[in-house]
Design a protein around this motif. Structure first.
Motif, PDB file in Angstrom:
ATOM      1  N   ASP A 183      38.337  41.097  49.371  1.00 61.36           N
ATOM      2  CA  ASP A 183      38.654  40.385  48.141  1.00 61.36           C
ATOM      3  C   ASP A 183      40.173  40.200  48.002  1.00 61.36           C
ATOM      4  O   ASP A 183      40.928  41.155  48.065  1.00 61.36           O
ATOM      5  N   ASP A 185      41.838  39.614  45.487  1.00 58.66           N
ATOM      6  CA  ASP A 185      42.385  40.272  44.304  1.00 58.66           C
ATOM      7  C   ASP A 185      42.897  41.664  44.632  1.00 58.66           C
ATOM      8  O   ASP A 185      43.793  42.172  43.960  1.00 58.66           O
ATOM      9  N   ILE A 186      42.308  42.295  45.664  1.00 59.60           N
ATOM     10  CA  ILE A 186      42.780  43.632  46.055  1.00 59.60           C
ATOM     11  C   ILE A 186      44.228  43.539  46.506  1.00 59.60           C
ATOM     12  O   ILE A 186      45.065  44.369  46.146  1.00 59.60           O
ATOM     13  N   LYS A 188      46.315  41.233  45.587  1.00 60.42           N
ATOM     14  CA  LYS A 188      47.150  40.919  44.427  1.00 60.42           C
ATOM     15  C   LYS A 188      47.388  42.169  43.595  1.00 60.42           C
ATOM     16  O   LYS A 188      48.509  42.420  43.156  1.00 60.42           O
ATOM     17  N   ALA A 189      46.306  42.955  43.410  1.00 54.90           N
ATOM     18  CA  ALA A 189      46.455  44.180  42.630  1.00 54.90           C
ATOM     19  C   ALA A 189      47.469  45.098  43.302  1.00 54.90           C
ATOM     20  O   ALA A 189      48.308  45.706  42.629  1.00 54.90           O
ATOM     21  N   ALA A 190      47.410  45.168  44.632  1.00 51.00           N
ATOM     22  CA  ALA A 190      48.348  46.025  45.357  1.00 51.00           C
ATOM     23  C   ALA A 190      49.770  45.499  45.211  1.00 51.00           C
ATOM     24  O   ALA A 190      50.717  46.280  45.086  1.00 51.00           O
ATOM     25  N   ALA A 191      49.925  44.168  45.201  1.00 49.37           N
ATOM     26  CA  ALA A 191      51.266  43.586  45.046  1.00 49.37           C
ATOM     27  C   ALA A 191      51.825  43.928  43.673  1.00 49.37           C
ATOM     28  O   ALA A 191      53.003  44.267  43.544  1.00 49.37           O
ATOM     29  N   ASP A 193      50.906  46.488  41.849  1.00 50.26           N
ATOM     30  CA  ASP A 193      51.135  47.936  41.852  1.00 50.26           C
ATOM     31  C   ASP A 193      52.359  48.312  42.682  1.00 50.26           C
ATOM     32  O   ASP A 193      52.819  49.454  42.620  1.00 50.26           O
ATOM     33  N   ILE A 195      52.584  48.272  46.134  1.00 48.48           N
ATOM     34  CA  ILE A 195      52.258  49.030  47.333  1.00 48.48           C
ATOM     35  C   ILE A 195      52.664  48.209  48.552  1.00 48.48           C
ATOM     36  O   ILE A 195      52.239  47.063  48.685  1.00 48.48           O
ATOM     37  N   ARG A 199      51.060  50.105  53.817  1.00 47.35           N
ATOM     38  CA  ARG A 199      50.296  51.136  53.138  1.00 47.35           C
ATOM     39  C   ARG A 199      48.956  50.613  52.657  1.00 47.35           C
ATOM     40  O   ARG A 199      47.963  51.338  52.640  1.00 47.35           O
ATOM     41  N   PHE A 203      45.827  52.683  53.800  1.00 39.11           N
ATOM     42  CA  PHE A 203      45.079  53.455  52.818  1.00 39.11           C
ATOM     43  C   PHE A 203      43.903  52.700  52.218  1.00 39.11           C
ATOM     44  O   PHE A 203      42.981  53.307  51.697  1.00 39.11           O
ATOM     45  N   ILE A 204      43.938  51.367  52.226  1.00 43.37           N
ATOM     46  CA  ILE A 204      42.900  50.631  51.522  1.00 43.37           C
ATOM     47  C   ILE A 204      42.096  49.740  52.468  1.00 43.37           C
ATOM     48  O   ILE A 204      40.875  49.867  52.567  1.00 43.37           O
ATOM     49  N   PRO A 207      40.383  51.573  55.785  1.00 51.00           N
ATOM     50  CA  PRO A 207      39.184  52.326  55.383  1.00 51.00           C
ATOM     51  C   PRO A 207      38.022  51.426  54.964  1.00 51.00           C
ATOM     52  O   PRO A 207      36.862  51.754  55.182  1.00 51.00           O
ATOM     53  N   MET A 208      38.348  50.260  54.361  1.00 52.73           N
ATOM     54  CA  MET A 208      37.277  49.349  53.956  1.00 52.73           C
ATOM     55  C   MET A 208      36.583  48.745  55.172  1.00 52.73           C
ATOM     56  O   MET A 208      35.471  48.232  55.059  1.00 52.73           O
TER      57      MET A 208
END
Lengths: 290, 364
Positions: A183, A185-186, A188-191, A193, A195, A199, A203-204, A207-208
């Protein structure tokens, strides 16, 4: 009869293929196991039961030890390199680069070739009198040596490189599909945040991709155990027997050295090895699903 | 105090102009809702404020600082996404902690902060679960929690409730409103749901095809739409539109809509009308009621019309009335329902009427 068919139509439809699998897969596994307990030479004979003697002989054959060790050495290196570089290439291609399909095709192209062709191409490339070594010499670096094919200690790298060249495309394609399925949005959310990209991958995102890793490991492992044509075309087990794999050993014993009993024993040991890897994996997989 | 200033903002994708010269000033503590049909550019505008999209020209200021070329992480914003965008491989706690940890905040400060916000959102019992083990509503709470712990200057919401079912959406809406009232943080909220826009916004921005149509308080936009698009987009059921023309008759102004002549003496014109000017008269269904139901004294005007269809919505009843060749919809209380086909006298609340020029479609 009609009602029976209506009620059991799926079973009826599946039964021919089940019967074929039962005979030609499990039947012949059992047959091979039976042959491995006999003293068969060129043809299977069951009048000469020797128990586990063939296995005892197998484990006292130095050539088998070379082949068996090679499988893990080749397999481990091939798996590691192909997964790491395949993932790296997939991540690079996923950066919305220009001419993406061009690069994708380049990486995927070797997959379209059979292992025999791959083997011959790399045999030429690695040949000290006409391949890469000559090319580098012509560039002026006369001290350069690339003797993988003639050095028993490094010949395994020749197999790894050729197999990687062939297998990388598939691994890259699988990882790329996995990366594209994440997705946006993940990201975008990381941007937001704050991160850093590496990383997010470590970390994300990676693992996915766990299910993709599993698929890749299974596919590559199967190709490791099956690897035969590549060895035959590239090194033919040489120099000496230093690049032998169990499949090559088995073929040699069965069809060239008329030692069917020993060959069958090696086949059973190979099956055992595969099961030893596969059963824990299936156990974990089915338990996670449940 | 201006918290966010968007000046002359343009965004093109190739030759497609997604945002056309957007100007908007947002006061500290305001809850701004961007509303519009899909493809109107509202999400793009939000992404530009967040820094996730680059603008083609123009400038963005947050808290008096020009952030046009500043990375999202340095804009002092937090964002909630429609798809929640939780990190699926991490627990709820890690999801909420991660952003703070990346900013180098010490764990001893993060822990109590995360727990406090989790209690506030009633997700403190879920902190050790994975996102996949949560329901949609719980996931959205976690996403809001992740934004809350950052304690940003501005909250950005990108259709946060669109993936929830109707009932949950209503309760989450109330909670977001309460949250904003208690925190007082500036927020920009994108939605295509006008109910969300009307209930949440301190000011709403109606957009269409990359342009701002109207900015104002929800009731102002609802009752005094600046053009036909805004009038039509807001309200469910939609506004009734009746075509006609202006009649200037001595000192009296009226609108001739064929089936009737509506007196407009009480109407606050924005531009002087001309005799014979083609207009569209807009009247919301709740301004068309049985005569005894009218409350506003703004010049009751009655007509006798024949009901052709009655729709029950539960709280109200929508009555379709034939008027000349056209049909209009009125909202009737249950105890005053007319009989089908039997003419009934209805009152028009002309104080709530909107008048648009037929050609420019602007309010006059």
């Amino acid at each position: 009869m009609r009602r029976f068919l209506q009620r059991h139509v799926s079973q009826v439809a599946l039964s021919p293929s089940l019967a074929l699998i039962a005979i030609f897969l499990y039947g012949f596994i059992a047959y091979t196991a039976a042959v491995s307990t006999t003293n068969s030479k060129a043809f299977p004979r069951f009048d000469n039961f020797v128990g586990l003697e063939q296995y005892w002989r197998l484990f006292h054959t130095p050539r088998w030890h070379v082949a068996f060790t090679n499988m893990f050495l080749f397999g481990g290196l091939f798996l590691l390199i192909t997964i790491l570089l395949g993932l790296l290439i997939a991540i690079l291609i996923d950066q919305r680069i220009r001419a993406e399909s061009f690069f994708r095709s380049i990486v995927m192209y070797p997959m379209a070739m059979s292992f025999v062709v791959t083997g011959i191409i790399w045999q030429w490339l690695l040949n000290p009198t006409l391949g890469i070594e000559v090319m580098v010499h012509q560039l002026g670096f006369t001290s350069f040596r690339l003797d993988w094919l003639t050095n028993p200690d490094t010949v395994i790298w020749a197999l790894v490189v050729a197999a990687f060249w062939q297998g990388c495309g598939l691994v890259m394609a699988l990882f790329l599909a996995g990366l594209r399925g994440i997705d946006e949005d993940i990201w975008k959310a990381a941007a937001v945040d704050g991160i850093p990209a590496w990383r997010v991958y470590v970390f994300i995102v990676i693992p996915m991709l766990a299910p993709v890793f599993l698929t890749v490991v299974v596919l590559l492992s199967l190709s490791i155990v099956r690897a035969f044509d590549l060895v035959v075309a590239l090194t033919n087990g040489g120099p000496g027997v230093s690049s032998d794999l169990p499949s090559v050993f088995m073929f040699d014993m069965a069809f060239r050295r008329t030692n069917l009993g020993l060959s069958a024993a090696s086949a059973v040991v190979m099956l055992g090895t595969v099961l030893a890897i596969l059963i824990p994996y299936l156990y974990v997989e089915t338990r996670e699903r449940a | 105090m201006i918290d966010i200033r968007i000046s002359n903002c343009n965004k093109n994708y190739g030759s497609l102009r997604v945002l056309k010269d957007i100007n908007l000033e947002i006061e500290r503590g305001e809850f701004i809702v961007l509303l519009g049909p899909s493809g109107c550019g509202k999400s793009t505008l939000l992404h530009i404020v967040a820094g996730l999209d680059r603008l083609t020209s123009g400038a963005i200021e947050i808290g008096g600082r020009d952030v046009t070329d500043v990375e999202p992480k340095d804009r002092d914003i937090a964002m909630v996404f429609q798809s929640y965008a939780l990190y699926p491989t991490m627990s709820v706690r890690s999801n909420m902690e991660f952003g703070l940890r990346m900013r180098g905040k010490p764990m001893a400060e993060i822990r109590p902060l995360v727990e406090e916000k989790a209690r506030m959102l009633h997700i403190d019992h879920l902190l050790d679960r994975r996102p996949s083990q949560l329901s949609g509503g719980q996931r959205q709470r976690v996403a809001i929690g992740r934004a809350l712990v950052r304690d940003p200057r501005v909250f950005l919401f990108d259709e946060p409730l669109s993936n929830l079912d109707a009932k949950l959406r209503a309760s989450m809406r109330t909670e977001i409103k309460k949250l904003h009232q208690s925190l007082g943080t500036t927020a920009i909220y994108v939605t295509h749901d006008q109910l969300e826009a009307m209930t949440l916004a301190s000011r709403m921005v109606v957009m269409k095809a990359g342009e701002i149509q109207q900015v104002g308080k929800p009731e102002e936009v609802y009752h005094r739409p600046v053009n036909l698009f805004v009038a039509d987009f807001l309200g469910n059921p939609g506004m009734n539109f009746m075509r006609g023309h202006i009649r200037l008759d001595g000192g009296h102004i009226s609108a001739d809509i064929g089936a009737a002549i509506l007196p407009l003496d009480g109407y606050a014109f924005e531009a002087a009308p001309a005799d014979g000017q083609a207009v569209v008269v807009g009247l919301r269904p709740e301004s068309i009621q049985p005569i005894s139901g009218l409350t506003s004294g703004g010049g009751a005007f009655t007509l006798t019309l024949r009901p052709t269809l009655i729709e029950h919505t539960g709280s109200d009843n929508l009555v379709v009335l034939a008027m000349g060749d056209e049909e209009i919809v009125g909202k009737f209380p249950t105890d005053m329902l007319p009989k089908l086909g039997e003419p009934v006298t209805v009152g028009f609340d002309l104080g709530r009427l909107s008048l648009f020029d037929a050609e420019s479609e602007r309010r006059i």
